[in-house]
Design a protein around this motif. Structure first.
Motif, PDB file in Angstrom:
ATOM      1  N   GLU A 141       2.904  -2.092   3.596  1.00  0.00           N
ATOM      2  CA  GLU A 141       2.597  -3.238   3.689  1.00  0.00           C
ATOM      3  C   GLU A 141       1.064  -3.358   4.100  1.00  0.00           C
ATOM      4  OE1 GLU A 141       5.335  -5.217   5.498  1.00  0.00           O
ATOM      5  OE2 GLU A 141       7.200  -4.550   4.539  1.00  0.00           O
ATOM      6  N   PRO A 143      -2.217  -3.856   2.207  1.00  0.00           N
ATOM      7  CA  PRO A 143      -3.022  -3.747   1.378  1.00  0.00           C
ATOM      8  C   PRO A 143      -4.240  -2.459   1.244  1.00  0.00           C
ATOM      9  CG  PRO A 143      -2.250  -6.405   1.389  1.00  0.00           C
ATOM     10  CD  PRO A 143      -2.079  -5.497   3.246  1.00  0.00           C
ATOM     11  N   ARG A 144      -4.829  -3.056   1.962  1.00  0.00           N
ATOM     12  CA  ARG A 144      -6.118  -1.929   2.502  1.00  0.00           C
ATOM     13  C   ARG A 144      -5.574  -0.965   2.608  1.00  0.00           C
ATOM     14  NH1 ARG A 144      -9.479   0.990   1.021  1.00  0.00           N
ATOM     15  NH2 ARG A 144     -11.254   1.403   2.086  1.00  0.00           N
ATOM     16  N   GLU A 147      -4.194   1.315  -0.378  1.00  0.00           N
ATOM     17  CA  GLU A 147      -5.498   1.333  -1.416  1.00  0.00           C
ATOM     18  C   GLU A 147      -5.382   2.597  -0.698  1.00  0.00           C
ATOM     19  OE1 GLU A 147      -9.604  -0.303  -2.917  1.00  0.00           O
ATOM     20  OE2 GLU A 147      -8.282  -1.623  -2.119  1.00  0.00           O
TER      21      GLU A 147
END
Length: 158
Positions: A141, A143-144, A147
């Protein structure tokens, strides 16, 4: 991707030749094609190391022999070896392995990701994190972090 490399000069090994099946195994119209150890290795070998431009296979983080499979019980274990004992990216590498297999294998498989015994300073903590469904879900969950995982997996979808 990451600054201040933990292992600035890793040993890089030659990649093995790919072994692809010539044709699928057909049992009957309802049977599921069995998966073998080599097929699991083909899924994970090209995952890029989070710190280096090399694959996990080239760094010998994963090998064909580091994969255990019981197709009858729908169980896969991947044991990986970090390049250094204090690798800060061990949990990211394990998360990449887990995500790749979650995306590639049928949902019937239970996937177990482990650090090779004696190869990491916090082996027990890393193993616990990588095999806790809630921790994995929480990590994905972020985002970084997602990614970073997707960047490591990009070469595996070519």
């Amino acid at each position: 991707m990451v600054t201040g490399l933990i292992n600035a000069n890793p040993v890089v090994y030659e990649r093995k030749e790919r072994h692809l099946r010539s044709s699928p195994v057909v049992i009957d119209e309802y049977a599921v094609e069995p998966i073998d150890q080599l097929e699991i290795f083909e899924h994970v070998r090209d995952i890029k190391d989070p710190e280096h431009p090399y694959s996990l296979e080239e760094l010998k983080v994963v090998t064909e022999d580091s994969i255990e499979l019981d197709d009858q019980q729908s169980y896969v274990r991947v044991t990986f070896t970090p390049t250094v004992e204090h690798c800060s990216m061990a949990t990211v590498i394990g998360l990449c392995l887990r995500v790749k297999l979650m995306r590639s294998l049928p949902s019937r498989y239970k996937v177990d990701i482990r650090v090779a015994p004696g190869t990491h300073a916090t082996e027990a903590a890393v193993n616990k994190q990588l095999n806790d469904k809630e921790r994995v879900a929480a990590a994905l969950e972020n985002p970084r972090l997602l990614e970073m995982v997707d960047e490591c997996l990009a070469a595996t979808y070519i």
